[in-house]
Design a protein around this motif. Structure first.
Motif, PDB file in Angstrom:
ATOM      1  N   TYR A 131       3.101 -19.914  27.481  1.00  0.00           N
ATOM      2  CA  TYR A 131       4.561 -20.070  27.351  1.00  0.00           C
ATOM      3  C   TYR A 131       5.174 -18.959  26.494  1.00  0.00           C
ATOM      4  O   TYR A 131       6.192 -18.369  26.865  1.00  0.00           O
ATOM      5  CB  TYR A 131       4.875 -21.433  26.742  1.00  0.00           C
ATOM      6  CG  TYR A 131       6.332 -21.618  26.404  1.00  0.00           C
ATOM      7  CD1 TYR A 131       7.298 -21.704  27.399  1.00  0.00           C
ATOM      8  CD2 TYR A 131       6.745 -21.700  25.072  1.00  0.00           C
ATOM      9  CE1 TYR A 131       8.647 -21.861  27.091  1.00  0.00           C
ATOM     10  CE2 TYR A 131       8.083 -21.863  24.750  1.00  0.00           C
ATOM     11  CZ  TYR A 131       9.028 -21.942  25.761  1.00  0.00           C
ATOM     12  OH  TYR A 131      10.361 -22.097  25.454  1.00  0.00           O
ATOM     13  N   GLU A 176      -1.371 -21.118  34.468  1.00  0.00           N
ATOM     14  CA  GLU A 176      -0.298 -21.929  35.053  1.00  0.00           C
ATOM     15  C   GLU A 176       0.994 -21.786  34.249  1.00  0.00           C
ATOM     16  O   GLU A 176       2.080 -21.694  34.816  1.00  0.00           O
ATOM     17  CB  GLU A 176      -0.729 -23.400  35.097  1.00  0.00           C
ATOM     18  CG  GLU A 176      -1.865 -23.701  36.055  1.00  0.00           C
ATOM     19  CD  GLU A 176      -1.479 -23.452  37.498  1.00  0.00           C
ATOM     20  OE1 GLU A 176      -0.386 -23.904  37.902  1.00  0.00           O
ATOM     21  OE2 GLU A 176      -2.253 -22.798  38.220  1.00  0.00           O
ATOM     22  N   ALA A 177       0.860 -21.769  32.920  1.00  0.00           N
ATOM     23  CA  ALA A 177       2.039 -21.682  32.055  1.00  0.00           C
ATOM     24  C   ALA A 177       2.774 -20.358  32.244  1.00  0.00           C
ATOM     25  O   ALA A 177       4.013 -20.311  32.176  1.00  0.00           O
ATOM     26  CB  ALA A 177       1.632 -21.855  30.597  1.00  0.00           C
ATOM     27  N   LYS A 211       3.177 -18.786  34.934  1.00  0.00           N
ATOM     28  CA  LYS A 211       4.005 -18.913  36.135  1.00  0.00           C
ATOM     29  C   LYS A 211       5.170 -19.877  35.918  1.00  0.00           C
ATOM     30  O   LYS A 211       6.316 -19.581  36.284  1.00  0.00           O
ATOM     31  CB  LYS A 211       3.142 -19.392  37.316  1.00  0.00           C
ATOM     32  CG  LYS A 211       2.084 -18.403  37.773  1.00  0.00           C
ATOM     33  CD  LYS A 211       1.342 -18.893  38.999  1.00  0.00           C
ATOM     34  CE  LYS A 211       0.505 -20.117  38.706  1.00  0.00           C
ATOM     35  NZ  LYS A 211      -0.323 -20.541  39.876  1.00  0.00           N
ATOM     36  N   ILE A 212       4.877 -21.001  35.296  1.00  0.00           N
ATOM     37  CA  ILE A 212       5.891 -22.055  35.152  1.00  0.00           C
ATOM     38  C   ILE A 212       7.042 -21.613  34.259  1.00  0.00           C
ATOM     39  O   ILE A 212       8.204 -21.981  34.494  1.00  0.00           O
ATOM     40  CB  ILE A 212       5.226 -23.338  34.586  1.00  0.00           C
ATOM     41  CG1 ILE A 212       4.213 -23.885  35.608  1.00  0.00           C
ATOM     42  CG2 ILE A 212       6.271 -24.397  34.261  1.00  0.00           C
ATOM     43  CD1 ILE A 212       3.331 -24.985  35.065  1.00  0.00           C
ATOM     44  N   ARG A 213       6.753 -20.800  33.239  1.00  0.00           N
ATOM     45  CA  ARG A 213       7.817 -20.398  32.315  1.00  0.00           C
ATOM     46  C   ARG A 213       8.909 -19.554  32.998  1.00  0.00           C
ATOM     47  O   ARG A 213      10.005 -19.399  32.468  1.00  0.00           O
ATOM     48  CB  ARG A 213       7.228 -19.622  31.141  1.00  0.00           C
ATOM     49  CG  ARG A 213       6.719 -18.227  31.485  1.00  0.00           C
ATOM     50  CD  ARG A 213       6.252 -17.492  30.257  1.00  0.00           C
ATOM     51  NE  ARG A 213       5.896 -16.111  30.573  1.00  0.00           N
ATOM     52  CZ  ARG A 213       5.686 -15.176  29.648  1.00  0.00           C
ATOM     53  NH1 ARG A 213       5.781 -15.476  28.363  1.00  0.00           N
ATOM     54  NH2 ARG A 213       5.372 -13.950  30.011  1.00  0.00           N
ATOM     55  N   PHE A 231      10.080 -20.344  36.005  1.00  0.00           N
ATOM     56  CA  PHE A 231      10.821 -21.198  36.917  1.00  0.00           C
ATOM     57  C   PHE A 231      12.231 -21.465  36.389  1.00  0.00           C
ATOM     58  O   PHE A 231      12.493 -21.440  35.181  1.00  0.00           O
ATOM     59  CB  PHE A 231      10.100 -22.520  37.133  1.00  0.00           C
ATOM     60  CG  PHE A 231       8.817 -22.395  37.925  1.00  0.00           C
ATOM     61  CD1 PHE A 231       8.478 -21.208  38.559  1.00  0.00           C
ATOM     62  CD2 PHE A 231       7.951 -23.476  38.038  1.00  0.00           C
ATOM     63  CE1 PHE A 231       7.297 -21.098  39.292  1.00  0.00           C
ATOM     64  CE2 PHE A 231       6.775 -23.373  38.766  1.00  0.00           C
ATOM     65  CZ  PHE A 231       6.441 -22.170  39.396  1.00  0.00           C
ATOM     66  N   VAL A 288      12.904 -24.188  33.631  1.00  0.00           N
ATOM     67  CA  VAL A 288      12.506 -23.820  32.270  1.00  0.00           C
ATOM     68  C   VAL A 288      13.564 -22.918  31.644  1.00  0.00           C
ATOM     69  O   VAL A 288      13.957 -23.105  30.487  1.00  0.00           O
ATOM     70  CB  VAL A 288      11.134 -23.113  32.267  1.00  0.00           C
ATOM     71  CG1 VAL A 288      10.785 -22.600  30.872  1.00  0.00           C
ATOM     72  CG2 VAL A 288      10.050 -24.065  32.765  1.00  0.00           C
ATOM     73  N   HIS A 321       8.135 -29.774  30.264  1.00  0.00           N
ATOM     74  CA  HIS A 321       8.094 -28.979  31.494  1.00  0.00           C
ATOM     75  C   HIS A 321       6.771 -28.239  31.725  1.00  0.00           C
ATOM     76  O   HIS A 321       6.232 -28.266  32.834  1.00  0.00           O
ATOM     77  CB  HIS A 321       9.244 -27.961  31.499  1.00  0.00           C
ATOM     78  CG  HIS A 321      10.597 -28.574  31.500  1.00  0.00           C
ATOM     79  ND1 HIS A 321      11.042 -29.387  32.513  1.00  0.00           N
ATOM     80  CD2 HIS A 321      11.608 -28.497  30.592  1.00  0.00           C
ATOM     81  CE1 HIS A 321      12.280 -29.793  32.248  1.00  0.00           C
ATOM     82  NE2 HIS A 321      12.646 -29.260  31.085  1.00  0.00           N
ATOM     83  N   ILE A 322       6.259 -27.581  30.706  1.00  0.00           N
ATOM     84  CA  ILE A 322       5.072 -26.728  30.894  1.00  0.00           C
ATOM     85  C   ILE A 322       3.803 -27.551  31.116  1.00  0.00           C
ATOM     86  O   ILE A 322       3.141 -27.435  32.154  1.00  0.00           O
ATOM     87  CB  ILE A 322       4.881 -25.767  29.696  1.00  0.00           C
ATOM     88  CG1 ILE A 322       6.126 -24.906  29.477  1.00  0.00           C
ATOM     89  CG2 ILE A 322       3.635 -24.905  29.928  1.00  0.00           C
ATOM     90  CD1 ILE A 322       6.426 -23.957  30.612  1.00  0.00           C
ATOM     91  N   ASN A 357       3.448 -29.894  34.297  1.00  0.00           N
ATOM     92  CA  ASN A 357       3.331 -29.162  35.558  1.00  0.00           C
ATOM     93  C   ASN A 357       2.090 -28.272  35.631  1.00  0.00           C
ATOM     94  O   ASN A 357       1.789 -27.717  36.688  1.00  0.00           O
ATOM     95  CB  ASN A 357       4.587 -28.310  35.769  1.00  0.00           C
ATOM     96  CG  ASN A 357       5.803 -29.157  36.081  1.00  0.00           C
ATOM     97  OD1 ASN A 357       5.914 -29.742  37.146  1.00  0.00           O
ATOM     98  ND2 ASN A 357       6.720 -29.252  35.120  1.00  0.00           N
ATOM     99  N   ALA A 358       1.387 -28.139  34.509  1.00  0.00           N
ATOM    100  CA  ALA A 358       0.179 -27.311  34.495  1.00  0.00           C
ATOM    101  C   ALA A 358      -1.093 -28.149  34.491  1.00  0.00           C
ATOM    102  O   ALA A 358      -2.196 -27.602  34.485  1.00  0.00           O
ATOM    103  CB  ALA A 358       0.197 -26.394  33.265  1.00  0.00           C
TER     104      ALA A 358
END
Length: 263
Positions: A96, A154-155, A157-159, A161, A164, A181-182, A185-186
């Motif tokens: 993150y 994964e984090a 990528k998710i950060r 989105f 986020v 959120h992180i 989803n991870a």
């Protein structure tokens, strides 16, 4: 081929279910107390009275293997919960925040991974002393690095989105974003890794108990039963054989289930 894999998966799942039920209902399944000594039944081979034979002081090996499932499974599950919790939080924070924080945190993971894990576990247990609590903690504290790498990827990528970034614009704290959120989803790929980790933890606990650094007598674990039988293996093969088969099938079953969950 697919049919064979499905059969193997369902066999593995059924076997794990049997192991868990045996651990939960050991009081009702085991025909004898795991500590009951019978001087008239020393080193008796498998029979209808003693399905897995008896040990050097006349204890029923089948009963000890059943009760040992409580220790081996409990220690392994708790260790995996510890390692998964650490790995998820560590990886989520690293991915993150990124940048220098990510670099430093991942270099530490790389350093930890250079050490052979079991020898690291062995060294720490020798220092702390052999008991169930130390085994759980040590296995848990040395098994999180792989999970951290997965969650970090994964984090990262998710950060990026939209939801986020929207949370940041709304002034939500980093702690809120991480846990709202992180991490949620991870978490999906972690389930597979954790399943495989249970088998690995069982092997580690069994090896430590076999070496006398894990579960201490008279408490039975699968590894300690193996250890008790090693000195009489030529005259009482059953003492180690059945515990070894249970360890092998349990570890293989968790591996098969984990591999199935990957797909």
């Amino acid at each position: 081929m697919k049919a064979k894999r499905d059969v193997l998966f369902w066999f593995s799942l059924s076997f794990i279910l049997i192991v868990f039920l045996s651990a939960i209902f050991a009081n009702y399944i085991a025909p004898y107390s795991p500590y009951a000594i019978d001087p008239n039944a020393i080193l008796k081979p498998p029979s209808w009275h003693h399905l897995f034979g008896t040990d050097r002081i006349g204890r029923d090996v089948f009963s000890r293997v059943i009760y040992a499932s409580r220790i081996s499974i409990s220690v392994s599950l708790i260790a995996v919960v510890i390692s998964t919790s650490i790995g998820v939080i560590y990886g989520a924070v690293s991915g993150y925040f990124g940048g220098l924080i990510d670099t430093i945190m991942m270099r530490f993971v790389d350093i930890m991974l250079t050490f052979p894990v079991f020898f690291l576990i062995l060294a720490i247990v020798v220092v702390l002393g052999p008991n169930i609590f130390n085994v759980m903690i040590v296995i848990g504290l040395t098994g999180w690095m792989g999970i951290a790498r997965i969650v970090r990827a994964e984090a990262l990528k998710i950060r990026e989105f939209g939801y986020v970034k929207a949370a940041k614009l709304l002034g939500k704290s980093d702690l809120y974003i991480l846990f709202r959120h992180i991490i949620p989803n991870a978490i999906s790929p972690v389930i597979v890794y954790a399943t495989l980790g249970v088998g690995s933890a069982i092997l580690s606990e069994s090896a430590l108990s076999f070496l006398g650094l894990g579960v201490q007598p008279p408490t039975a674990s699968w590894g300690s039963i193996l250890s008790e039988g090693k000195d009489v293996i030529q005259v009482a093969w059953w003492m180690s054989f059945f515990a070894g088969v249970v360890i092998f099938l349990t570890v293989i079953s968790f591996t098969v289930i984990g591999e199935k969950l990957k797909k």
